[in-house]
Structure formats: C-alpha cells, structure tokens
Write an enzyme that holds these catalytic residues in place. Structure first.
Site, PDB file in Angstrom:
ATOM      1  N   ASP A 139      -9.107  -2.352   7.833  1.00 13.33           N
ATOM      2  CA  ASP A 139      -9.157  -0.972   8.418  1.00 13.33           C
ATOM      3  C   ASP A 139     -10.785  -0.519   8.146  1.00 13.33           C
ATOM      4  O   ASP A 139     -11.429  -1.142   7.377  1.00 13.33           O
ATOM      5  CB  ASP A 139      -8.465   0.109   7.455  1.00 13.33           C
ATOM      6  CG  ASP A 139      -7.919   1.259   8.173  1.00 13.33           C
ATOM      7  OD1 ASP A 139      -8.638   1.321   9.062  1.00 13.33           O
ATOM      8  OD2 ASP A 139      -7.105   2.104   7.438  1.00 13.33           O
ATOM      9  N   ASP A 164      -3.068   5.405  15.269  1.00 13.39           N
ATOM     10  CA  ASP A 164      -2.469   6.194  14.378  1.00 13.39           C
ATOM     11  C   ASP A 164      -1.543   7.012  14.836  1.00 13.39           C
ATOM     12  O   ASP A 164      -0.608   7.546  14.128  1.00 13.39           O
ATOM     13  CB  ASP A 164      -3.227   7.183  13.562  1.00 13.39           C
ATOM     14  CG  ASP A 164      -4.065   6.199  12.171  1.00 13.39           C
ATOM     15  OD1 ASP A 164      -3.385   5.139  11.903  1.00 13.39           O
ATOM     16  OD2 ASP A 164      -4.723   6.819  11.470  1.00 13.39           O
TER      17      ASP A 164
END
Ligand code: DGJ
Length: 719
Positions: free
Chosen positions: A472, A542
């Site tokens: 990430d 997301d």
C-alpha cells in the site's frame, strides 16, 4: 524484420503487425516525423516550406522550419515554439539546445533501462537507437524505439550522456513525442480523485495545450498517465485512435498541444515541474519508458493492443495457476486484529470456497490505529501470541493461503523508526513537515532507508509461509527534499524516490519469488504500467459501491487488461440479490470478498461457493480473453461488455443497470464475430441463440424498479 533503414530515402521504418511508424533523417541533421498509423496509408512530407517572418530557420537549410515541421523530438529555444521534449541548461547558463543526428543502429531485443521497470522484448522485437549530438553542451542524446510487433505497440525512451567538462541541468525531460496531423482530435483521459479513480472523459481538442499530470509523487488517483487521441468521429469499434502510456509510477506530464495548421503534438514524460537532474561530466541519465499504439478499430482496438502488450510484455509471470479468491479483513475488522477471530474467518472462508486470507493493516508494531506504528515492521506479540509464522501456519491448516499488508514507504511520527531516524523522512531545511493520514513519507532516495526496509522485511517475513503481499501507499509527497542529497540535487528527489521504491520491489520479488504482489495506493492511486511490472493485480479502488465501481472499472479497462483489476464483493447486507449484483460487477476483474463472513446470514453465504465455481469456469477467459465494451456507464445508465477467445467459441457477456430507469426500454447487446450459422448456448439460462442473433444483438429489457438489475450470459458455441 520490424525496423528497416531505407538508405535511398534516408527513412527508418518501424513496422508492427498492423501499423507503421516512419522517421526521416533530414539532410543528416534533423529527425523528421513522417508518419504513424495503419500500414500503407500514404505519407505526408515532414515539412512544407512556407515563406513567413515568424518561423526561424538555419540559413543553410531554410526550407526546414522547426516550428511548422513534424519532428521526432523537440529542443527548447531552437525555433520550435510548441511544447518541448528536452530542456537542458548548459554551462553557459542558457537552456537552448540543438541536437543533430550522428548515427543510428538497429538491434534485436532491447537493452534494460537502468533501475526502472520496462517492457520485456519478445522474440522478433527489435530496437532502433538514434544518436544525436549537441555541440555546445557536449551532450550525447540517444533516442530508443522498441517495436513490439505482435502487440502493435512501440516504446520510447531516451538516454543523455554529458561528455563535456561542465555539469548540465535537465529542466524538462519527455520520453515520447508524437506529432499528429490535422486538427480533428478528441482527447480521452482518465481522471478523478480518491474513491473515484479513472473516470472516463472525452473532449474535443481546442487550440492550446491540454495536459494531464501528477505532482504528487505517485501516478495518482487524479490523472492516470494514459492518454487517448482519437478523431471526432471515432467510436468504440471504429475509427482512428492512438493510445499513449507511461511505464512509471511517480510524477509525470502528458501534453496534447494543438496549434493552428500544425496539428496536435503529443508528449509524455517526467516533465519539468517536479523533476530536475544534474548531469555531471561523464554521467548518463535514462528516462522512464513511454509506450504508444494505434488502431483504426476504434477505442476498443486501441485498448486490446494495450491489453495484449501489458499481459505479454509487462506483467510478471503468474505465481498460481488460478488467482486466489481472497477474503480481505480491512472492511470487516479495520485495525482490530484478533487472531482468534481471524482464524475463524479463515476457517469459514475456506468452507465457502475462498482461497486466501489477507490480513490487512494493523498487524505489526504499535499499529492500533492509523496514528502509530508505520515503519516498525515487527510482529506484535500481543496480536499473535505464538508469532506470525505460527499464525500463518494455522491459517494454512484451514486450507487457505496466507497474505498480509505492508506500507513500506511511510512512517508515523509516533514510531520507533521516526524517533531513531527523523532524517530519513522527506523534508526541507527550515520548514515544518506536513502530515497526511498522520504519516510522513520516507526518503526512498536514500539507500540506507531502502536497506532498512529490506532488513525489516527479511526479519519479519523470512520464515513465514507467505503467499501474497498487499503493498500500500497512503499519502502523497509534500516538502520533497532529502537530507541525503546535496543542495544542487534536491530537484532529483522525487525521481530518486521512485528509483528507491522500484529497488525495494525488485529486491522483494527476488527474495520472495513465490509471493504474489497486489499493489495498492489508497485503492488505485498507483494504477500504472510501472507498478504492473511488479504486481499481478492492483486494488482498483477503496470504493466498493458497485455502481461507482462499474464506472471506475470501465475507465481502468481503457489501457489496462482486466487481469490487473482486483475486485471485491463487499457488504451485501442480507440480500442475495445484492450479493449477485456485487458479484456480477466484481467478475469484470479478479474476484475477492471483503466482508464480515462471521455475521452474515447463511442464505446469503450459501451463494458464495456457486459464485466462485462460476468464476473459476471463466477465469481464464477474463484474464486472457479479448475484451469488448458495449455500453459506457460514464455516459449512460448502463454498462455492458464481453470477453471472448481468439476463436470466438465463447462469449461471456455482462449487462449492469446502474439506477432505475424512468421507463423500461429495450437495448440490443451486439456481439461481434459470432459465426452467423453456428448455435451458441447460454450455460447460465440454457437458452440457445444463432450467431446471427448474437451479431444482431441479445435484447435486454431495462427496469424502472429500484431493485438492482444485472445479467450475465455464458455463450458457448455448440460443436
Ligand atoms: C488503504 C487501502 O486501499 C485499504 O484497502 C486498506 O488496506 C487501508 N489502506 C489500510 O490502511
């Protein structure tokens, strides 16, 4: 032979299966751009002499006026007033350059680009290297063109060597320039923001400069480095379309500049605002690689060229025969990592047909929330009482694979790492550092930082039976300065940050060759060809709301194959219909789940094994098939697309309606290439259609009801 030098005409011809790109060496001095498009279309001259007071020329070659010519690469301050490919400040303090042709060579395959991701050459791929020379700065410039023949893609990058005695400073550097003829152009871009990545946008070019860019240190949610240029009349499956993209994950600049009578100049590269480089005598700088393609089968044709290219020349080899269907913990438990509960997750996920448990953020150091712990890559004994290795082994005993989350490039001020090494963050003397998600950015341009991360991951994962990493990156770069670099190299920080990051990726892949990497940056904030070189798939966004996801995924498919899209079914509530809808949207890419399966109703859970079984049936087609888009959810209330194999024996067709229609209507979903006389049976409904019926279109009736509506057809040709 894909690169050919025509000595009589002084032209170099680059050929792919369907396209041709032609360069002319003008009087052995300048590089004219003759043509890029379908093979054998007929060429226009590079320049036409026009008597004008406003176009500078060299007296001994007055017919060639750089400002109105089509050229391969353009130089600042040298009579071409359009956007510039290279700006270089020389020892005299000015930035005027004029590189002239010296020689060229053609060779098989390609040479690697130093410390950067690049496309692999396949059998038969050839490279053209053209060497140019600027006598004032005493720099040598090499332009590279690698021809990926079967993909209809050509890549470009440059290499600059300072052979003089003074340092020179690169102020703008573009990897690719392409001068397109005419003024009838639309520009297609993928722009957005966090939660809304890669929204499709198409607008006619007007005179002036339109740019896409990132100054954020990551390729970003805001503009993807992809650009499409097509004619006003181009449609999804007809008309001319050029595609451009960048094999890079940091700052970039893409420009399309339309100037009266001069056509449209397209450039793509590092740009010059958040990039600079000092080139000392004897040093060489290499730019990242940019790629281009052309199709006269519309936007869809352009996409399919890029899909094949990305699959065959960029993406790493598959680790598993099937992509694991993951259960990710983030949306279900956030930072509350409790090994007992996670083992229950694993057991239940395995029972319902899933393949891998991914433990997301919160498993390491003092990471109880997003304000602490980043940078401290050691396991937290309070969370895994017998250690991470034992926990991973227990997960595996349930029949699941094991994956885990990391965010290497970041540090929380509340961490052991920051307390020990505040100088390892990006920062500028005398300035206060800004936080974003309570974190600072590590100075990846500093090799000590990269070494620290390598050692940390070696220690924490060295003996853990890892199958997968979710890598990430959750903030963008501000106060971009480095304690490691001297004052006259501070402008290099952002690019060196990427070089350090790529170094860590390469180390990770070498050290853990059996571990699959999923890339992520707050969703799809680094959804680019640079990251695809190291990661099989990317967390698309997301946002897992299926309506928005449909739009995000649609945009993502313009340049990227769907095998790169990681798509999770999230929170269906207790509705089987919602689960189906979310599943239908998710199987536009690589399927996963992200929900609390411990609290879900049995009647909903019971549908999951069947979903996974269906997915497995067509996973290979989704991964490797040809992709055709039918309806654009950014311009309508529907999305539709299909996958097909090269022999057109199977068509996997999807229709998704986004919201209730005012009134129901009928839409024909036309399948191209079905054999008219053959019969195709839909494995899902049992209904049969002739190829002709498919070509004319399967009719779907839309709904005015608020209920979710989608359909899939798995059409298989009867033998
Ligand atoms: C952002 C990612 O996109 C999410 O999926 C999750 O991994 C969080 N970061 C964790 O901090």
């Amino acid at each position: 032979m894909s690169v050919f030098f025509n000595k009589e005409e002084n032209k170099i011809v680059l050929s792919t299966a369907k396209t041709e790109y032609i360069i002319e060496i003008l009087r052995n001095r300048f590089l004219g751009h003759v043509y890029y498009g379908r093979k054998e279309r007929g060429y226009e001259p590079v320049y036409e002499y026009k008597l004008s007071s406003f176009t500078p020329y060299y007296e001994d070659f007055y017919e060639f006026q750089p400002d109105v010519a089509s050229t391969e690469y353009s130089f600042f301050g040298n009579g071409d007033f359009r956007c510039t490919s290279l700006k270089l400040r020389n020892g005299n303090g000015n930035s005027v350059t004029s590189f002239e042709y010296k020689c060229h060579r053609i060779f098989n395959g390609r040479e690697p680009i130093d410390r950067m991701p690049f496309a692999e050459a396949g059998e038969g791929d050839e490279t053209l290297e053209i060497t140019l020379w600027d006598r004032v700065s005493e720099c040598e410039l090499k332009l590279y063109y690698t021809v990926f023949e079967d993909c209809d893609v050509i890549s470009r990058h440059m290499k600059l060597t300072n052979s003089g005695k003074c340092p020179v400073y690169i102020e703008k550097c573009m990897s690719l320039q392409c001068d397109l003829r005419g003024d009838n152009w639309d520009m297609i871009t993928l722009c957005g923001t966090y939660f809304r990545e890669r929204m499709y946008s198409r607008a006619p070019m007007q005179p002036g400069n339109r740019s896409i860019f990132s100054r954020r240190g990551a390729s970003s949610h805001h503009f993807n480095p992809f650009m499409g240029l097509c004619r006003h009349e181009t449609e999804e499956e007809s008309g001319e379309c050029y595609g451009f993209n960048f094999v890079y994950s940091g700052n970039f600049l893409g420009e399309a500049e339309l100037v009266a009578e001069n056509g449209c100049r397209v450039q793509l590269g590092l740009g010059g605002e958040n990039f600079g480089w000092k080139l000392s005598p004897g040093e060489t700088f290499e730019s990242p690689e940019a790629v281009m393609t052309y199709s006269d089968d519309g936007i869809g044709g352009m996409s399919r060229n890029f899909h094949k290219f990305t699959r065959d020349r960029i993406l790493p080899e598959e680790i598993f025969e099937n992509r694991p269907v993951v259960l990710n913990t983030w949306e279900a438990v956030g930072f509350n990592i409790d090994e007992k509960i996670l083992l229950e997750f694993a057991g239940k996920a395995s029972a319902y047909g899933m393949d891998m448990l991914v433990v997301d953020d919160g498993w390491f150091g003092a990471r109880e929330h997003d304000r602490a712990g980043l940078g401290d890559w050691w396991e937290n004994p309070a969370k895994f009482k017998d250690g991470l290795k034992a926990f991973a082994q227990r997960v595996k005993k349930t029949g699941m694979k094991f994956g885990i989350w990391i965010e290497p490039e970041m540090v929380n001020p509340d961490s052991e790492l920051f307390r020990a090494h505040p100088e390892w963050t990006l920062r500028c003397p005398g300035r206060e550092n800004m936080l974003s998600r309570s974190q600072l950015v590590l100075d990846m341009s500093n090799p000590c930082v990269v070494d620290y991360l390598k050692e940390s991951f070696e220690k924490v994962f060295g003996d853990v039976p890892l199958d997968y990493i979710k890598w990430d990156m959750n903030r963008h770069l501000s106060q971009v300065g480095s304690d490691y670099l001297p004052a006259d190299r501070q402008n290099e920080t952002a690019h060196r940050y990427m070089l350090g990051t790529y170094d860590l990726y390469r180390w990770f892949k070498k050290r853990f060759p059996k571990v699959m990497i999923e890339n992520c940056s707050g969703g799809g904030g680094r959804y680019d060809l640079g990251m695809m070189k190291y990661s099989h798939q990317i967390w698309t966004s997301d946002c897992t709301d299926p309506v928005w996801r449909t739009r995000i995924q649609y945009g993502s498919t313009l340049p990227y194959p769907v095998s790169t899209m990681s798509c999770h079914v999230s929170h269906p509530g207790n509705s089987v219909q919602e689960l189906e809808y979310r599943y239908t949207v998710a199987v536009n890419g690589m399927l996963g789940y992200e929900m609390n399966i411990l609290t879900m109703e049995e009647n909903v859970l019971n549908k999951i094994p069947g979903q996974i079984e269906r997915y497995r049936r067509y996973e290979k087609l989704i991964k490797n098939g040809e992709y055709f888009r039918l309806l654009n959810p950014c311009e309508s209330n529907y999305c539709s697309y299909y996958f097909t194999d090269s022999e057109r024996k199977v068509f996997l067709l999807t229709f998704v309606q986004l919201a209730a229609d005012c009134e129901p209507s009928k839409i024909a979903l036309k399948i191209r290439g079905a054999s008219p006389l053959a019969v195709y049976t839909d494995k899902l409904s049992g209904k049969s259609y002739t190829g002709q019926e498919l070509n004319e279109g399967i009719t779907v009736e839309t709904t005015a009801s608020e209920e979710r509506f989608c359909r899939m057809w798995e059409l298989v040709k009867n033998e």
